[in-house]
Design a protein around this motif. Structure first.
Motif, PDB file in Angstrom:
ATOM      1  N   PHE A  22      78.025 121.283  59.625  1.00  0.00           N
ATOM      2  CA  PHE A  22      78.882 120.255  59.033  1.00  0.00           C
ATOM      3  C   PHE A  22      78.272 118.866  59.214  1.00  0.00           C
ATOM      4  N   VAL A  23      77.706 118.608  60.387  1.00  0.00           N
ATOM      5  CA  VAL A  23      77.074 117.303  60.621  1.00  0.00           C
ATOM      6  C   VAL A  23      75.878 117.120  59.697  1.00  0.00           C
ATOM      7  N   LEU A  24      75.022 118.139  59.613  1.00  0.00           N
ATOM      8  CA  LEU A  24      73.840 118.050  58.758  1.00  0.00           C
ATOM      9  C   LEU A  24      74.222 117.903  57.292  1.00  0.00           C
ATOM     10  N   ASN A  25      75.274 118.595  56.877  1.00  0.00           N
ATOM     11  CA  ASN A  25      75.721 118.480  55.486  1.00  0.00           C
ATOM     12  C   ASN A  25      76.177 117.059  55.168  1.00  0.00           C
ATOM     13  N   SER A  26      76.903 116.440  56.087  1.00  0.00           N
ATOM     14  CA  SER A  26      77.352 115.063  55.866  1.00  0.00           C
ATOM     15  C   SER A  26      76.170 114.108  55.758  1.00  0.00           C
ATOM     16  N   ILE A  27      75.185 114.288  56.634  1.00  0.00           N
ATOM     17  CA  ILE A  27      74.017 113.406  56.615  1.00  0.00           C
ATOM     18  C   ILE A  27      73.227 113.584  55.324  1.00  0.00           C
ATOM     19  N   MET A  28      72.990 114.835  54.923  1.00  0.00           N
ATOM     20  CA  MET A  28      72.208 115.086  53.716  1.00  0.00           C
ATOM     21  C   MET A  28      72.927 114.588  52.468  1.00  0.00           C
ATOM     22  N   ILE A  53      69.228 119.797  45.527  1.00  0.00           N
ATOM     23  CA  ILE A  53      69.787 119.467  46.839  1.00  0.00           C
ATOM     24  C   ILE A  53      70.618 120.621  47.375  1.00  0.00           C
ATOM     25  N   SER A  54      71.253 121.374  46.488  1.00  0.00           N
ATOM     26  CA  SER A  54      72.019 122.531  46.923  1.00  0.00           C
ATOM     27  C   SER A  54      71.103 123.584  47.544  1.00  0.00           C
ATOM     28  N   MET A  55      69.967 123.841  46.900  1.00  0.00           N
ATOM     29  CA  MET A  55      69.027 124.826  47.428  1.00  0.00           C
ATOM     30  C   MET A  55      68.391 124.349  48.731  1.00  0.00           C
ATOM     31  N   VAL A  56      68.071 123.059  48.798  1.00  0.00           N
ATOM     32  CA  VAL A  56      67.495 122.514  50.031  1.00  0.00           C
ATOM     33  C   VAL A  56      68.496 122.617  51.177  1.00  0.00           C
ATOM     34  N   LYS A  57      69.747 122.293  50.890  1.00  0.00           N
ATOM     35  CA  LYS A  57      70.787 122.423  51.913  1.00  0.00           C
ATOM     36  C   LYS A  57      70.889 123.863  52.406  1.00  0.00           C
ATOM     37  N   ALA A  80      84.099 120.386  38.354  1.00  0.00           N
ATOM     38  CA  ALA A  80      84.155 121.616  39.141  1.00  0.00           C
ATOM     39  C   ALA A  80      82.756 122.119  39.476  1.00  0.00           C
ATOM     40  N   VAL A  81      81.848 122.024  38.506  1.00  0.00           N
ATOM     41  CA  VAL A  81      80.472 122.458  38.746  1.00  0.00           C
ATOM     42  C   VAL A  81      79.825 121.617  39.841  1.00  0.00           C
ATOM     43  N   LEU A  82      80.022 120.306  39.787  1.00  0.00           N
ATOM     44  CA  LEU A  82      79.452 119.434  40.811  1.00  0.00           C
ATOM     45  C   LEU A  82      79.977 119.795  42.198  1.00  0.00           C
ATOM     46  N   ALA A  83      81.278 120.039  42.283  1.00  0.00           N
ATOM     47  CA  ALA A  83      81.866 120.372  43.581  1.00  0.00           C
ATOM     48  C   ALA A  83      81.318 121.688  44.113  1.00  0.00           C
ATOM     49  N   VAL A  84      81.174 122.677  43.233  1.00  0.00           N
ATOM     50  CA  VAL A  84      80.665 123.983  43.664  1.00  0.00           C
ATOM     51  C   VAL A  84      79.193 123.894  44.028  1.00  0.00           C
ATOM     52  N   VAL A  85      78.401 123.271  43.162  1.00  0.00           N
ATOM     53  CA  VAL A  85      76.953 123.247  43.364  1.00  0.00           C
ATOM     54  C   VAL A  85      76.572 122.379  44.556  1.00  0.00           C
ATOM     55  N   ARG A  86      77.123 121.182  44.630  1.00  0.00           N
ATOM     56  CA  ARG A  86      76.706 120.253  45.678  1.00  0.00           C
ATOM     57  C   ARG A  86      77.219 120.635  47.058  1.00  0.00           C
ATOM     58  N   GLU A  87      78.468 121.050  47.159  1.00  0.00           N
ATOM     59  CA  GLU A  87      79.082 121.211  48.472  1.00  0.00           C
ATOM     60  C   GLU A  87      79.542 122.634  48.766  1.00  0.00           C
ATOM     61  N   ALA A  88      80.338 123.209  47.877  1.00  0.00           N
ATOM     62  CA  ALA A  88      80.977 124.488  48.189  1.00  0.00           C
ATOM     63  C   ALA A  88      79.958 125.608  48.372  1.00  0.00           C
ATOM     64  N   ALA A  89      78.988 125.713  47.466  1.00  0.00           N
ATOM     65  CA  ALA A  89      78.038 126.823  47.531  1.00  0.00           C
ATOM     66  C   ALA A  89      77.166 126.777  48.785  1.00  0.00           C
ATOM     67  N   PRO A  90      76.481 125.664  49.079  1.00  0.00           N
ATOM     68  CA  PRO A  90      75.653 125.671  50.297  1.00  0.00           C
ATOM     69  C   PRO A  90      76.458 125.823  51.577  1.00  0.00           C
ATOM     70  N   MET A  91      77.668 125.247  51.626  1.00  0.00           N
ATOM     71  CA  MET A  91      78.473 125.390  52.829  1.00  0.00           C
ATOM     72  C   MET A  91      78.980 126.818  52.987  1.00  0.00           C
ATOM     73  N   ALA A  92      79.386 127.449  51.883  1.00  0.00           N
ATOM     74  CA  ALA A  92      79.826 128.842  51.963  1.00  0.00           C
ATOM     75  C   ALA A  92      78.679 129.739  52.411  1.00  0.00           C
ATOM     76  N   ALA A  93      77.503 129.525  51.830  1.00  0.00           N
ATOM     77  CA  ALA A  93      76.340 130.313  52.236  1.00  0.00           C
ATOM     78  C   ALA A  93      76.009 130.081  53.705  1.00  0.00           C
ATOM     79  N   ALA A  94      76.091 128.823  54.144  1.00  0.00           N
ATOM     80  CA  ALA A  94      75.761 128.502  55.531  1.00  0.00           C
ATOM     81  C   ALA A  94      76.740 129.138  56.507  1.00  0.00           C
ATOM     82  N   LEU A  95      78.027 129.067  56.203  1.00  0.00           N
ATOM     83  CA  LEU A  95      79.022 129.635  57.106  1.00  0.00           C
ATOM     84  C   LEU A  95      78.895 131.153  57.187  1.00  0.00           C
ATOM     85  N   ILE A  96      78.601 131.780  56.060  1.00  0.00           N
ATOM     86  CA  ILE A  96      78.429 133.237  56.072  1.00  0.00           C
ATOM     87  C   ILE A  96      77.177 133.618  56.849  1.00  0.00           C
ATOM     88  N   ILE A  97      76.091 132.889  56.615  1.00  0.00           N
ATOM     89  CA  ILE A  97      74.846 133.177  57.331  1.00  0.00           C
ATOM     90  C   ILE A  97      75.023 132.949  58.829  1.00  0.00           C
TER      91      ILE A  97
END
Length: 257
Positions: free
Chosen positions: A238-244, A192-196, A83-100
C-alpha cells in the motif's frame, strides 16, 4: 521499544541486502530455469482462480459506482473511460499484489521456513550452495512473472465485468463505453499498471523469502514468520502503491476531456 526498533532496522537492512543479492544473482549466475518453471506453475495454480473471482466484483463495483456518479453529473458517456482508469491504474495491480502476497508470499515463506528448521539451508551452505541463488532467485522471478500475468487477467476480467454491468445492467451505450476509452485512458496507464504489478510481486516474494530464511523456534516460529510476512507485505504494498501513483501523476501529463 529500543529492541523493536533495532529489530526493524535489522529486518529492513536484511531485506535490502537480499534484494541486492537476488538482482545480482539473476544476471550473474546460471539461471535455474526448471525451478523457475515449477514455481511459476505452482504460483499460477494457486492464484489464477482467486484473481478471476476477485476481478469480477472489482469491475462491477467500480462500474456501478462510477456509472451512477457519471449519470448524476450528466457525463454518462465517460463512465467507461473512468472505470477503465480505475481498474487499470489501481484495482488490477493492487488485486494482483494482494493475491500474490497472500497466497504465493505465504507459500514461499513457509517453504523457506520449513527448510530452515529442518537445517536444509545449513546443509546447502556447508556444500557451498548459496540458498539465495538456488532457491530465492527463481521464486522471486516466478512471483514477478505471475504477478504481471495476473494483472493482465484482472484488467481484462475487470473491464469485461464493467462493460457487462454498465451496458447490460445499467442500460448504458456500448458505443459510448468503448469510444470513451481513448478520451482519458492512454498506454502509459497500462505501463504503470504492469510496472506496479511487477514490483509488487517482487517485493512480496522478497519479504516472504527473507522471513522464511530467518524463521526461528520450530514449526510455531514458521507460522509466526508467515503471519509477519503477509502483514508486512500488505503494508509495504500500500505504501509503495501510494508513492508510485504520486510519482506517476507528476511525471506523466494527464489527458483532459
Amino acid at each position: 521499544m529500543a529492541v523493536q526498533f533495532v529489530s526493524l532496522v535489522r529486518g529492513v537492512g536484511g531485506m535490502g541486502l537480499m534484494t541486492g543479492e537476488v538482482v545480482k544473482g539473476a544476471f550473474t549466475t546460471k539461471f535455474q530455469f526448471r525451478e523457475f518453471l515449477e514455481q511459476a506453475w505452482f504460483i499460477a495454480s494457486v492464484t489464477m482462480l482467486p484473481a478471476v473471482l476477485v476481478s469480477i466484483p472489482f469491475g462491477a463495483v467500480i462500474s456501478l459506482q462510477v456509472g451512477n456518479l457519471a449519470g448524476q453529473l450528466g457525463a454518462q458517456s465517460f463512465a467507461g473511460a473512468t472505470a477503465v482508469l480505475a481498474v487499470v491504474r489501481e484495482a488490477a495491480p493492487m488485486a494482483a499484489a494482494l493475491i500474490i502476497a497472500g497466497a504465493a508470499g505465504s507459500a514461499i515463506c513457509s517453504d523457506m521456513g520449513s527448510r530452515k528448521i529442518r537445517e536444509e539451508i545449513d546443509a546447502m551452505e556447508v556444500l557451498g550452495i548459496d540458498p539465495v541463488i538456488r532457491l530465492v532467485v527463481p521464486r522471486v522471478l516466478a512471483c514477478l512473472f505471475v504477478s504481471v500475468m495476473i494483472n493482465g487477467i484482472v484488467i481484462a476480467t475487470g473491464i469485461g465485468g464493467g462493460y457487462f454491468f454498465t451496458v447490460i445492467i445499467q442500460g448504458g451505450s456500448a458505443g459510448a463505453f468503448l469510444s470513451s476509452f481513448t478520451a482519458l485512458a492512454s498506454l502509459p496507464d497500462l505501463y504503470i499498471s504492469m510496472v506496479k504489478a511487477a514490483l509488487f510481486g517482487f517485493l512480496a516474494a522478497i519479504i516472504g523469502a527473507y522471513n522464511g530464511l530467518n524463521a526461528q523456534g520450530g514449526p510455531s516460529g514458521v507460522g509466526r514468520a508467515v503471519n509477519e510476512a503477509v502483514i508486512i507485505a500488505f503494508m509495504m504494498l500500500f505504501v509503495l502503491n501510494s508513492i508510485m501513483t504520486a510519482i506517476y501523476f507528476q511525471i506523466v501529463p494527464q489527458d483532459g476531456l
